[in-house]
Motif scaffolding. Structure first.
Motif, PDB file in Angstrom:
ATOM      1  N   LYS A 145       1.054  -1.495  -0.101  1.00 43.05           N
ATOM      2  CA  LYS A 145       0.079   0.482  -0.140  1.00 43.05           C
ATOM      3  C   LYS A 145       0.892   1.447  -0.010  1.00 43.05           C
ATOM      4  O   LYS A 145       0.719   2.085  -0.990  1.00 43.05           O
ATOM      5  N   ALA A 146       1.939   0.701   0.466  1.00 44.65           N
ATOM      6  CA  ALA A 146       2.504   2.260   0.629  1.00 44.65           C
ATOM      7  C   ALA A 146       3.379   2.387  -1.313  1.00 44.65           C
ATOM      8  O   ALA A 146       3.397   3.169  -1.696  1.00 44.65           O
ATOM      9  N   GLY A 147       3.696   1.480  -1.762  1.00 42.61           N
ATOM     10  CA  GLY A 147       3.912   1.493  -3.337  1.00 42.61           C
ATOM     11  C   GLY A 147       3.067   1.550  -3.522  1.00 42.61           C
ATOM     12  O   GLY A 147       3.177   2.894  -5.029  1.00 42.61           O
ATOM     13  N   ALA A 148       2.039   1.770  -3.375  1.00 45.83           N
ATOM     14  CA  ALA A 148       0.537   1.853  -4.057  1.00 45.83           C
ATOM     15  C   ALA A 148       0.616   3.171  -4.500  1.00 45.83           C
ATOM     16  O   ALA A 148       0.045   4.305  -5.346  1.00 45.83           O
ATOM     17  N   LEU A 149       0.723   4.016  -3.045  1.00 47.66           N
ATOM     18  CA  LEU A 149       0.262   5.452  -2.834  1.00 47.66           C
ATOM     19  C   LEU A 149       1.528   6.283  -3.594  1.00 47.66           C
ATOM     20  O   LEU A 149       1.522   7.263  -3.945  1.00 47.66           O
ATOM     21  N   VAL A 150       2.634   5.541  -3.903  1.00 48.87           N
ATOM     22  CA  VAL A 150       3.862   6.153  -4.470  1.00 48.87           C
ATOM     23  C   VAL A 150       3.836   6.125  -5.953  1.00 48.87           C
ATOM     24  O   VAL A 150       3.707   7.373  -7.010  1.00 48.87           O
ATOM     25  N   LEU A 151       2.917   5.442  -6.187  1.00 49.44           N
ATOM     26  CA  LEU A 151       2.792   4.732  -7.999  1.00 49.44           C
ATOM     27  C   LEU A 151       1.466   5.600  -8.151  1.00 49.44           C
ATOM     28  O   LEU A 151       1.658   6.583  -9.417  1.00 49.44           O
ATOM     29  N   SER A 152       0.794   5.928  -7.140  1.00 51.49           N
ATOM     30  CA  SER A 152      -0.165   7.450  -7.618  1.00 51.49           C
ATOM     31  C   SER A 152       0.631   8.547  -7.533  1.00 51.49           C
ATOM     32  O   SER A 152      -0.614   9.722  -7.883  1.00 51.49           O
ATOM     33  N   GLY A 153       1.623   8.801  -7.047  1.00 45.90           N
ATOM     34  CA  GLY A 153       1.907   9.618  -7.251  1.00 45.90           C
ATOM     35  C   GLY A 153       2.912  10.893  -6.044  1.00 45.90           C
ATOM     36  O   GLY A 153       2.742  11.562  -5.850  1.00 45.90           O
ATOM     37  N   LYS A 154       2.341  10.187  -4.570  1.00 50.86           N
ATOM     38  CA  LYS A 154       2.710  10.773  -3.927  1.00 50.86           C
ATOM     39  C   LYS A 154       4.036  10.369  -3.424  1.00 50.86           C
ATOM     40  O   LYS A 154       4.905  10.097  -3.971  1.00 50.86           O
ATOM     41  N   ALA A 155       5.071  11.501  -2.439  1.00 52.57           N
ATOM     42  CA  ALA A 155       7.284  11.519  -2.531  1.00 52.57           C
ATOM     43  C   ALA A 155       7.003  10.339  -1.298  1.00 52.57           C
ATOM     44  O   ALA A 155       5.873  10.381  -1.019  1.00 52.57           O
ATOM     45  N   PHE A 156       8.140   9.865  -2.178  1.00 54.32           N
ATOM     46  CA  PHE A 156       8.310   8.629  -0.856  1.00 54.32           C
ATOM     47  C   PHE A 156       9.344   9.670  -0.437  1.00 54.32           C
ATOM     48  O   PHE A 156      10.635   9.135  -0.913  1.00 54.32           O
ATOM     49  N   ASP A 157      10.437   9.550   1.470  1.00 52.74           N
ATOM     50  CA  ASP A 157      11.823  10.054   1.790  1.00 52.74           C
ATOM     51  C   ASP A 157      12.620   8.406   2.751  1.00 52.74           C
ATOM     52  O   ASP A 157      12.210   8.134   3.524  1.00 52.74           O
ATOM     53  N   SER A 158      12.828   7.463   1.328  1.00 53.24           N
ATOM     54  CA  SER A 158      13.794   6.524   2.449  1.00 53.24           C
ATOM     55  C   SER A 158      14.156   7.283   3.185  1.00 53.24           C
ATOM     56  O   SER A 158      14.598   5.668   4.443  1.00 53.24           O
ATOM     57  N   GLU A 159      15.177   7.797   3.122  1.00 46.64           N
ATOM     58  CA  GLU A 159      15.671   8.473   4.417  1.00 46.64           C
ATOM     59  C   GLU A 159      15.400   8.391   6.328  1.00 46.64           C
ATOM     60  O   GLU A 159      15.944   8.471   6.770  1.00 46.64           O
ATOM     61  N   LYS A 160      13.934   8.509   5.960  1.00 43.12           N
ATOM     62  CA  LYS A 160      13.429   8.835   6.825  1.00 43.12           C
ATOM     63  C   LYS A 160      13.254   7.705   8.035  1.00 43.12           C
ATOM     64  O   LYS A 160      12.402   7.177   7.926  1.00 43.12           O
ATOM     65  N   VAL A 161      12.810   6.480   6.684  1.00 37.24           N
ATOM     66  CA  VAL A 161      12.920   5.473   7.512  1.00 37.24           C
ATOM     67  C   VAL A 161      13.535   4.136   7.761  1.00 37.24           C
ATOM     68  O   VAL A 161      13.930   3.123   8.368  1.00 37.24           O
ATOM     69  N   LEU A 162      15.155   4.137   6.223  1.00 41.83           N
ATOM     70  CA  LEU A 162      15.538   3.256   6.386  1.00 41.83           C
ATOM     71  C   LEU A 162      17.232   2.433   7.420  1.00 41.83           C
ATOM     72  O   LEU A 162      16.870   1.987   8.173  1.00 41.83           O
ATOM     73  N   ASP A 163      17.031   4.041   8.273  1.00 46.30           N
ATOM     74  CA  ASP A 163      17.941   3.552   9.560  1.00 46.30           C
ATOM     75  C   ASP A 163      17.191   3.754  10.594  1.00 46.30           C
ATOM     76  O   ASP A 163      17.328   3.057  12.108  1.00 46.30           O
ATOM     77  N   LYS A 164      15.431   3.493  10.386  1.00 45.29           N
ATOM     78  CA  LYS A 164      14.672   2.767  11.228  1.00 45.29           C
ATOM     79  C   LYS A 164      14.572   1.533  11.209  1.00 45.29           C
ATOM     80  O   LYS A 164      14.117   0.312  12.157  1.00 45.29           O
ATOM     81  N   ILE A 165      15.138   0.597  10.282  1.00 48.07           N
ATOM     82  CA  ILE A 165      14.520  -0.318  10.113  1.00 48.07           C
ATOM     83  C   ILE A 165      15.920  -2.037   9.458  1.00 48.07           C
ATOM     84  O   ILE A 165      16.491  -1.132   9.001  1.00 48.07           O
ATOM     85  N   PRO A 166      15.895  -3.135  10.164  1.00 46.33           N
ATOM     86  CA  PRO A 166      16.947  -3.525  10.453  1.00 46.33           C
ATOM     87  C   PRO A 166      17.317  -4.160   8.979  1.00 46.33           C
ATOM     88  O   PRO A 166      16.202  -4.188   8.283  1.00 46.33           O
ATOM     89  N   PRO A 167      17.758  -4.849   8.140  1.00 50.85           N
ATOM     90  CA  PRO A 167      17.767  -5.702   7.157  1.00 50.85           C
ATOM     91  C   PRO A 167      17.034  -7.193   7.015  1.00 50.85           C
ATOM     92  O   PRO A 167      16.963  -7.709   8.431  1.00 50.85           O
ATOM     93  N   SER A 168      15.852  -7.006   6.120  1.00 54.14           N
ATOM     94  CA  SER A 168      14.708  -7.591   6.475  1.00 54.14           C
ATOM     95  C   SER A 168      13.474  -7.243   5.273  1.00 54.14           C
ATOM     96  O   SER A 168      13.808  -6.884   4.228  1.00 54.14           O
ATOM     97  N   PHE A 169      12.756  -8.084   4.706  1.00 53.68           N
ATOM     98  CA  PHE A 169      11.642  -8.432   3.789  1.00 53.68           C
ATOM     99  C   PHE A 169      11.314  -6.172   3.838  1.00 53.68           C
ATOM    100  O   PHE A 169      11.388  -6.393   2.635  1.00 53.68           O
ATOM    101  N   VAL A 170      11.274  -6.037   4.840  1.00 46.80           N
ATOM    102  CA  VAL A 170      10.471  -4.251   4.579  1.00 46.80           C
ATOM    103  C   VAL A 170      11.342  -3.739   3.924  1.00 46.80           C
ATOM    104  O   VAL A 170      11.185  -3.105   3.472  1.00 46.80           O
ATOM    105  N   ALA A 171      12.855  -3.383   4.609  1.00 47.97           N
ATOM    106  CA  ALA A 171      14.241  -3.354   4.242  1.00 47.97           C
ATOM    107  C   ALA A 171      13.971  -3.240   2.201  1.00 47.97           C
ATOM    108  O   ALA A 171      14.835  -2.146   2.246  1.00 47.97           O
ATOM    109  N   GLU A 172      13.921  -4.726   2.282  1.00 51.39           N
ATOM    110  CA  GLU A 172      14.042  -5.053   0.328  1.00 51.39           C
ATOM    111  C   GLU A 172      13.050  -4.368   0.012  1.00 51.39           C
ATOM    112  O   GLU A 172      12.790  -3.413  -1.571  1.00 51.39           O
ATOM    113  N   GLY A 173      11.472  -4.138   0.382  1.00 50.73           N
ATOM    114  CA  GLY A 173      10.969  -3.280  -0.477  1.00 50.73           C
ATOM    115  C   GLY A 173      10.789  -1.877  -0.611  1.00 50.73           C
ATOM    116  O   GLY A 173      10.567  -1.259  -1.391  1.00 50.73           O
TER     117      GLY A 173
END
Length: 199
Positions: A145-173
């Motif tokens: 659903k996060a990706g669908a929002l980005v496809l619809s034109g929403k901005a996405f700043d991965s810098e805000k989330v990557l340092d809070k997520i360990p290497p994982s399925f979500v990080a690959e997402g």
């Protein structure tokens, strides 16, 4: 039906990987020159996916055509690739893992199954919490659903989330969604003859 991606196109990338001299270098930053093929193959798939969702958004193809094309692409791109060597196999699997989230994003987008008022970064952090609790279905849904929002034109700043997520399925997402944002930012030619593959 216009098709947006072919088995031949995917196999060309796999052949380029086979021919590359890629080795994982633990001391290098990034993938190095030989590793660029993995970024390019991922971006090429995402470009085709963004064309499908973009044409749907513009009323140029039907929802049924969009869904059928995504299903066809998914079968091509996520099929098991014949082993090459450990390093290349690991990287191809990593590309495929990132693309699982991208396909989920496109499917949620096509179905209109997301809330346009949601915030993609917030959904990703919720997905990471769900994955921590081993609720992988929930994590998968939230990444999609996060990706669908980005496809619809929403901005996405991965810098805000990557340092809070360990290497994982979500990080690959996140890697996949980041690539969606980059492809969309680069601009896409939606004219039929651009590089759709007419059957």
């Amino acid at each position: 039906m216009i098709t947006f991606y072919s088995e031949e196109r995917w196999n060309n990338w796999i052949n380029q990987v086979k021919e590359s001299k890629f080795k994982i270098d633990p001391n290098a930053e990034g993938l190095g020159r030989e590793g660029i093929v993995f970024l390019d193959m991922e971006e090429d798939v995402i470009l085709a996916i963004c064309k499908i969702t973009g044409k749907l958004q513009r009323g140029m193809i039907s929802k049924e055509d969009a869904a059928a094309n995504l299903q066809m692409m998914k079968e091509i791109v996520l099929q098991k690739v014949e082993p090459m060597d450990d390093d290349k196999d690991m990287m191809v699997e990593s590309v495929q893992s990132a693309l699982v989230g991208v396909f989920a994003a496109a499917e949620y987008f096509v179905e209109g199954d997301f809330n346009e008022k949601d915030n993609p970064e917030k959904l990703i952090l919720e997905a990471a919490k769900a994955e921590e609790k081993e609720d992988l279905d929930k994590a998968f849904e939230l990444v999609g659903k996060a990706g669908a929002l980005v496809l619809s034109g929403k901005a996405f700043d991965s810098e805000k989330v990557l340092d809070k997520i360990p290497p994982s399925f979500v990080a690959e997402g996140v890697d996949g969604i980041d690539s969606i944002a980059a492809v969309l930012a680069g601009g896409i030619d939606y004219s039929d003859e651009a590089d759709d593959e007419n059957d």
